[in-house]
Design an enzyme around this catalytic site. Structure first.
Site, PDB file in Angstrom:
ATOM      1  N   ASP A  18      28.686 -23.728 -37.207  1.00 26.77           N
ATOM      2  CA  ASP A  18      29.880 -22.744 -37.506  1.00 26.77           C
ATOM      3  C   ASP A  18      29.717 -22.384 -39.075  1.00 26.77           C
ATOM      4  OD1 ASP A  18      32.157 -21.158 -36.936  1.00 26.77           O
ATOM      5  OD2 ASP A  18      33.164 -22.543 -37.256  1.00 26.77           O
ATOM      6  N   ASN A  66      32.357 -16.645 -26.957  1.00 25.14           N
ATOM      7  CA  ASN A  66      31.699 -15.883 -27.950  1.00 25.14           C
ATOM      8  C   ASN A  66      31.501 -14.331 -27.279  1.00 25.14           C
ATOM      9  OD1 ASN A  66      29.930 -18.651 -29.644  1.00 25.14           O
ATOM     10  ND2 ASN A  66      31.958 -17.573 -30.243  1.00 25.14           N
TER      11      ASN A  66
HETATM   12  C1  IPE Z   1      32.140 -22.403 -31.968  1.00 25.94           C
HETATM   13  O1  IPE Z   1      32.363 -21.614 -32.988  1.00 25.94           O
HETATM   14  C2  IPE Z   1      30.960 -22.069 -31.279  1.00 25.94           C
HETATM   15  C3  IPE Z   1      29.755 -22.081 -31.994  1.00 25.94           C
HETATM   16  C4  IPE Z   1      29.429 -22.414 -33.251  1.00 25.94           C
HETATM   17  C5  IPE Z   1      28.603 -21.483 -31.346  1.00 25.94           C
HETATM   18  P1  IPE Z   1      33.409 -20.448 -32.905  1.00 25.94           P
HETATM   19  O2  IPE Z   1      33.521 -19.795 -34.419  1.00 25.94           O
HETATM   20  O3  IPE Z   1      33.307 -19.876 -31.827  1.00 25.94           O
HETATM   21  O4  IPE Z   1      34.799 -21.425 -32.745  1.00 25.94           O
HETATM   22  P2  IPE Z   1      36.477 -20.784 -33.058  1.00 25.94           P
HETATM   23  O5  IPE Z   1      36.637 -19.511 -32.536  1.00 25.94           O
HETATM   24  O6  IPE Z   1      36.389 -20.907 -34.666  1.00 25.94           O
HETATM   25  O7  IPE Z   1      37.295 -21.963 -32.605  1.00 25.94           O
HETATM   26  C1  IPE Z   2      28.853 -19.516 -35.607  1.00 32.47           C
HETATM   27  O1  IPE Z   2      29.117 -18.925 -36.798  1.00 32.47           O
HETATM   28  C2  IPE Z   2      28.018 -19.091 -34.878  1.00 32.47           C
HETATM   29  C3  IPE Z   2      28.565 -18.355 -33.193  1.00 32.47           C
HETATM   30  C4  IPE Z   2      29.796 -18.841 -33.209  1.00 32.47           C
HETATM   31  C5  IPE Z   2      27.668 -17.696 -32.541  1.00 32.47           C
HETATM   32  P1  IPE Z   2      30.280 -17.870 -36.801  1.00 32.47           P
HETATM   33  O2  IPE Z   2      29.978 -16.463 -36.367  1.00 32.47           O
HETATM   34  O3  IPE Z   2      31.507 -18.182 -35.853  1.00 32.47           O
HETATM   35  O4  IPE Z   2      30.765 -17.835 -38.247  1.00 32.47           O
HETATM   36  P2  IPE Z   2      32.563 -17.712 -38.849  1.00 32.47           P
HETATM   37  O5  IPE Z   2      32.981 -18.886 -38.227  1.00 32.47           O
HETATM   38  O6  IPE Z   2      33.010 -16.459 -38.225  1.00 32.47           O
HETATM   39  O7  IPE Z   2      32.327 -17.818 -40.272  1.00 32.47           O
HETATM   40 MG    MG Z   3      33.047 -19.545 -36.334  1.00 31.74          MG
END
Ligand code: IPE
Ligand code: IPE
Ligand code: MG
Length: 237
Positions: A18, A66
């Site tokens: 993340d 996602n």
């Molecule tokens: C969890 O991260 C999913 C992945 C890292 C693939 P998200 O960024 O989607 O989670 P939330 O929305 O902050 O809970």
């Molecule tokens: C995790 O990074 C990757 C996926 C969920 C695909 P994020 O895209 O959630 O990054 P932040 O949390 O918005 O910084």
């Molecule tokens: Mg995230």
């Protein structure tokens, strides 16, 4: 044979990758660039896990939730995943077993075929199992397991009273693998976000105030050291 002296020996590790978006934003870059850097870090940490003797590692790459992100971000992530399917997830020379966890039916047919090919091509490897959780959701996985067992009941192969924790575990995408000893979440968030809900029952949670694209091998060493300091009781004393 696993080398007992390696720091990751016998460990099962879940990693919620993340913080890619925030990493890119901080640099004035499009979010997709954060995913690109995050994918490079994933490759390096995956290889490092194998080098230090880890038994199983589970990388959370894309959740069932996602898809609600802007279309250009979703297609950017899918394109990146497709590129890795073609060139990078190639552990032919390594003793690594590759597995993809999640609902593949929503992915392009050519991706599904390549995923199967990579899994079958590495199935006989005896080293680490590297799991990539793609269109993965813990709730979706539990529902999938329930459907699988229900179909067996309907077919007369299983009695409802035979459904226990062991059978449920065997119907998960992770069948046969050790539950994660610890789940690591960079980016400062303190939640599972639908990751390995069934398997996380007794996992230690380790969070880290660093964004995934900045994550290093030393951070993994530190997480393992932190895990080794924890006292696990599994309900006992
Ligand atoms: C969890 O991260 C999913 C992945 C890292 C693939 P998200 O960024 O989607 O989670 P939330 O929305 O902050 O809970
Ligand atoms: C995790 O990074 C990757 C996926 C969920 C695909 P994020 O895209 O959630 O990054 P932040 O949390 O918005 O910084
Ligand atoms: Mg995230």
């Amino acid at each position: 044979m696993q080398n007992e002296t390696l720091p990751g020996s016998g460990l099962s590790i879940g990693i919620i990758m993340d913080g890619n978006g925030r990493w890119a934003k901080k640099r004035g870059l499009p979010r997709t660039m954060g995913h690109k850097k995050g994918a490079e870090v994933f490759m390096d940490i995956g290889r490092y896990c194998s080098d230090i003797g880890v038994e199983s590692v589970f990388f959370y790459a894309f959740s069932t939730e996602n898809w609600i992100r802007p279309a250009d971000e979703v297609s950017g992530i899918m394109r990146l995943f497709g590129e890795y399917l073609i060139k990078a997830f190639d552990y032919k020379k390594d003793n690594i077993r590759l597995k993809f966890l999640g609902d593949r039916s929503r992915l392009p047919a050519e991706y599904q075929a390549r995923m199967q090919e990579l899994e079958e091509g590495s199935a006989d490897r005896t080293g680490m199992t590297l799991n990539i959780c793609m269109n993965y959701g813990g709730r979706d996985e539990i529902a999938h397991a329930a459907r699988t067992l229900a179909a067996k009941v309907q077919a007369g192969e299983l009695r409802p009273e035979e459904i226990d924790v062991e059978r449920m575990s065997g119907a998960m995408y992770t069948a046969g693998q050790k539950d994660p000893d610890f789940i690591l979440r960079p980016s400062g968030e303190k939640r599972l976000s639908n990751f390995m809900l069934w398997q996380a029952a007794y996992s230690e949670l380790i969070e880290l105030d660093k964004l995934w694209p900045d994550f290093t091998r030393a951070d993994l060493d530190a997480a393992i050291a932190e895990f080794n300091r924890r006292s696990r009781r599994f309900g006992g004393v």
